[in-house]
Design an enzyme around this catalytic site. Structure first.
Site, mmCIF file in Angstrom:
data_model
loop_
_atom_site.group_PDB
_atom_site.id
_atom_site.type_symbol
_atom_site.label_atom_id
_atom_site.label_comp_id
_atom_site.label_asym_id
_atom_site.label_seq_id
_atom_site.Cartn_x
_atom_site.Cartn_y
_atom_site.Cartn_z
ATOM 1 C CD GLU A 159 92.837 27.753 15.870
ATOM 2 O OE1 GLU A 159 92.888 26.855 16.895
ATOM 3 O OE2 GLU A 159 92.344 27.872 15.073
ATOM 4 C CE LYS B 291 79.016 23.986 26.598
ATOM 5 N NZ LYS B 291 78.933 25.074 26.591
ATOM 6 C CB CYS C 65 88.816 28.285 12.770
ATOM 7 S SG CYS C 65 87.008 29.302 11.063
ATOM 8 C CD GLU D 162 83.915 21.177 9.132
ATOM 9 O OE1 GLU D 162 85.398 22.141 8.877
ATOM 10 O OE2 GLU D 162 83.655 20.325 8.509
HETATM 11 P P1 NAP Z 1 86.287 25.279 22.528
HETATM 12 O O1 NAP Z 1 87.087 25.205 23.099
HETATM 13 O O2 NAP Z 1 87.063 24.277 21.589
HETATM 14 O O3 NAP Z 1 84.840 25.312 22.538
HETATM 15 C C1 NAP Z 1 83.600 24.781 20.877
HETATM 16 C C2 NAP Z 1 82.723 24.276 22.424
HETATM 17 O O4 NAP Z 1 82.633 23.019 22.609
HETATM 18 C C3 NAP Z 1 81.613 25.246 23.282
HETATM 19 O O5 NAP Z 1 80.942 25.084 23.384
HETATM 20 C C4 NAP Z 1 82.901 24.235 24.564
HETATM 21 O O6 NAP Z 1 82.005 24.490 25.544
HETATM 22 C C5 NAP Z 1 82.789 22.862 24.504
HETATM 23 N N1 NAP Z 1 83.522 22.012 24.911
HETATM 24 C C6 NAP Z 1 84.539 22.383 25.425
HETATM 25 N N2 NAP Z 1 85.137 21.290 26.191
HETATM 26 C C7 NAP Z 1 84.353 20.868 25.384
HETATM 27 C C8 NAP Z 1 84.516 18.994 25.721
HETATM 28 N N3 NAP Z 1 85.106 17.883 26.377
HETATM 29 N N4 NAP Z 1 83.243 18.037 25.285
HETATM 30 C C9 NAP Z 1 82.415 18.878 24.418
HETATM 31 N N5 NAP Z 1 82.101 20.303 24.841
HETATM 32 C C10 NAP Z 1 82.971 21.068 24.668
HETATM 33 O O7 NAP Z 1 86.700 26.433 21.147
HETATM 34 P P2 NAP Z 1 86.549 28.069 21.527
HETATM 35 O O8 NAP Z 1 87.034 28.445 22.064
HETATM 36 O O9 NAP Z 1 85.139 28.802 22.068
HETATM 37 O O10 NAP Z 1 86.892 28.037 19.741
HETATM 38 C C11 NAP Z 1 87.669 28.684 19.053
HETATM 39 C C12 NAP Z 1 88.519 27.491 18.125
HETATM 40 O O11 NAP Z 1 86.888 27.316 17.501
HETATM 41 C C13 NAP Z 1 89.210 27.591 17.746
HETATM 42 O O12 NAP Z 1 90.520 26.023 17.630
HETATM 43 C C14 NAP Z 1 88.323 27.841 15.841
HETATM 44 O O13 NAP Z 1 89.565 27.793 14.979
HETATM 45 C C15 NAP Z 1 87.571 26.846 15.747
HETATM 46 N N6 NAP Z 1 86.792 27.440 15.600
HETATM 47 C C16 NAP Z 1 86.471 26.788 13.922
HETATM 48 C C17 NAP Z 1 85.163 26.754 13.146
HETATM 49 C C18 NAP Z 1 85.657 25.862 11.568
HETATM 50 O O14 NAP Z 1 84.839 26.687 10.877
HETATM 51 N N7 NAP Z 1 86.274 25.719 11.523
HETATM 52 C C19 NAP Z 1 84.723 28.376 13.463
HETATM 53 C C20 NAP Z 1 84.824 28.877 14.666
HETATM 54 C C21 NAP Z 1 86.155 28.595 15.173
HETATM 55 P P3 NAP Z 1 82.381 26.319 27.014
HETATM 56 O O15 NAP Z 1 82.328 28.069 26.773
HETATM 57 O O16 NAP Z 1 81.450 26.122 28.662
HETATM 58 O O17 NAP Z 1 84.177 25.488 27.301
#
Ligand code: NAP
Ligand code: MG
Length: 517
Positions: A416, A206, A321, A287
């Site tokens: 963040e 997903k 991130c 992560e």
């Molecule tokens: P996000 O909003 O947390 O979404 C990540 C994934 O989770 C998406 O596929 C999203 O789908 C899905 N999702 C959202 N709500 C959910 C729920 N309640 N249950 C299950 N899945 C759900 O993050 P993002 O905006 O895509 O990415 C940015 C974030 O990722 C930042 O905080 C960044 O620091 C972090 N990140 C961390 C790393 C690492 O290795 N530590 C690497 C890259 C990014 P939808 O898009 O359909 O909402």
């Protein structure tokens, strides 16, 4: 095919005219297909829904990349079922053959390299170089994890026990969820998927709703590479509906999740809650975000520090991130540092990444509004010395922004932001700087610019982060060389791209066999 050596993929040199031509050609090719509809893929078959959503180019939101079905919980059920069916045969494919298939998939990434770069530039707004580095990372994941599988397939040696033959073997877990973010639509998705499948698991994938076209391209490569149907199943839909339903599904064994802290916390809760019919504990690989700091001490080469911090703070518009979002600078070099970095940052040009700008638009309207909200907060909490503005043109452009004289406890120093916003904080001495750097709920990356060996060795022991970078920028992790994963609320320290990563997707079996002599 040589499975004995691993070598990181080289980057494309865009100062070469022929490479620029190839990329321009790839832009034409992918853009010619824009606006079309593409389905979910479950058990190798297309699955459509009447309800659709679109993906747009953040640098030019009027450009529609494509249309995609909004998945439902029933689609997740079908995908889990398909993955269960596929698991029964995929787990029996010898590890060496699964590894060989991964290397083959890496080759297909090489074949489609320019198209993948073009698509990433257009769908998620990466600069050419950032997009290329990410395709290279996807290739490296497959190449690296294939070799890791061969290592784990040998099992481990046990202490001999008299009269017995003892073995320690690794087996896959079963069906898992991979839920990934938009900011590394290839790197992170492939990192998790490649490890899951090489280990013999099957996956319901997903992806983020901001990168459906790239996810579709990944499925095309899997199919062309001969990955059997059902091993990876693609489901689109909202995170809060489809993502949650998937993470709570009683028949999945693990959730590989990379994304925000807030969603990661929820996933931990979903996975820890037993559903009816579930008789195992789900594993989670989480992560999450960061509030990463780079310390600059009095002995640092300030020019290098400024360049490294700018690259780490504003590369991909700060949407990593690992991005630096706090510079913690010792007071005797503070004024000089501030004047150097603000002068340089104010000269940075922002524009459409397709036209080869280094800094482009942020991902979407919600991200744009959130970042601008933080810039308003920053104006109360610090002094604006660079950026703070948008561009007067179509697209979600925000200029690289710096606030100085920020209190270590200010919101812009603690939360963040995930955009091109850097907070500069003054420290009395190195111990004070280290204390400030460690004073957040996160612990992902950190950096120190210093020539002082006492400071560097102290940072090695006491900078509480999963990835520490000394005298270099704190972004850009190479697979195999910089295993990635944080401390505290930055995640479960799973160390993507490192020697322990595959273990997250395996379970071990101890076999004690009596031998009659
Ligand atoms: P996000 O909003 O947390 O979404 C990540 C994934 O989770 C998406 O596929 C999203 O789908 C899905 N999702 C959202 N709500 C959910 C729920 N309640 N249950 C299950 N899945 C759900 O993050 P993002 O905006 O895509 O990415 C940015 C974030 O990722 C930042 O905080 C960044 O620091 C972090 N990140 C961390 C790393 C690492 O290795 N530590 C690497 C890259 C990014 P939808 O898009 O359909 O909402
Ligand atoms: Mg988009």
């Amino acid at each position: 095919m040589n499975l004995s050596t691993y070598k990181q993929e080289e980057f494309i040199d865009f100062s070469q005219e022929e490479n620029v031509k190839k990329l321009q050609e790839a832009f034409r090719k992918v853009e010619a297909q824009f606006g079309q509809y593409a389905p979910m893929i479950i058990d190798g078959k297309r699955v459509d829904r009447e309800d659709t959503f679109v993906s747009i180019n953040p640098n030019q939101p009027s450009q529609v990349i494509g249309q995609y079905p909004v998945g439902t919980p029933e689609d997740v059920d079908r995908a889990v079922e398909a993955a269960e069916k596929a698991f029964d045969s995929w787990r029996r494919v010898p590890p060496v053959d699964r590894a060989a298939l991964c290397v083959h998939l890496a080759n297909l990434f090489r074949k489609y390299r320019y198209e993948l770069i073009a698509l990433m530039v257009l769908e998620v707004g990466k600069s050419w170089e950032e997009a290329d580095a990410e395709v290279a990372e996807g290739i490296d994941h497959f190449e690296y994890i294939a070799r890791e599988m061969l290592r784990y397939a040998k099992g481990r040696k046990l202490h001999p026990f008299p009269g017995e033959m003892n073995e320690y073997r690794y087996y896959p877990l079963g069906v898992g969820a991979v839920i990934s973010p938009w900011n590394y639509p290839i790197g992170i998705s492939i990192g998790m998927i490649s490890a899951a499948i090489v280990a013999g698991n099957t996956v319901v994938f997903k992806p983020s709703s901001d990168c459906p076209a790239i996810s579709q391209f990944l499925m095309k490569i899997f199919e062309e590479g001969g990955l059997p149907p059902g091993v990876v199943n693609l489901v689109y839909g909202s995170g809060s509906i489809v993502g949650e339903y998937l993470a709570r599904h009683p028949r999945i064994k693990f959730v590989g999740f990379t994304g925000s802290k807030d969603v990661g916390q929820k996933i931990a809760l979903y996975a820890a809650t037993l559903s009816e019919g579930q008789y195992w504990f789900k594993r989670t690989i989480l992560e999450l975000g960061g509030k990463n700091a780079i310390i600059v001490d009095s002995s640092a080469d300030l020019e290098e520090a400024v360049n490294g911090i700018m690259a780490a703070s504003f590369g991909y518009q700060g949407q990593k991130c690992s991005a630096c979002s706090r510079a913690v600078v010792l007071e005797d070099v503070y004024d000089q540092f501030v004047s150097m970095i603000s002068e340089k940052t104010n000269k940075m040009e922002v524009g459409p990444v397709k036209e080869h700008y280094f800094c482009g638009a942020v991902i979407n309207k919600a991200g744009f509004d959130k970042i601008l909200g933080y810039i308003e907060i920053g104006k109360q909490e610090g002094k604006l010395v660079a950026g703070g503005e948008t561009l007067d043109r179509e697209g979600y452009f925000i200029k690289p922004t710096i606030f100085v004289d920020v209190d270590e406890k200010a919101r812009i120093a603690q939360e963040e932001i995930f955009g091109p916003v850097l907070s500069v904080i003054k420290a009395k001495d190195f111990d004070d700087a280290l204390r400030i750097a460690n004073n957040t709920i996160y612990g992902l990356t950190g950096g120190v610019y210093s020539k002082n060996p006492y400071h560097l060795s102290k940072a090695k022991d006491e900078f509480y982060v999963g990835n520490l970078y000394l005298n270099r920028k704190n972004t850009g992790a190479w697979i195999g060389s910089h295993p990635f994963g944080g401390y505290n609320m930055s995640g479960t320290n799973s160390k993507l791209g490192g020697p322990d990563y595959l273990l997250n997707y395996l379970q071990s079996k101890t076999i004690a066999q009596k031998v009659s002599l």
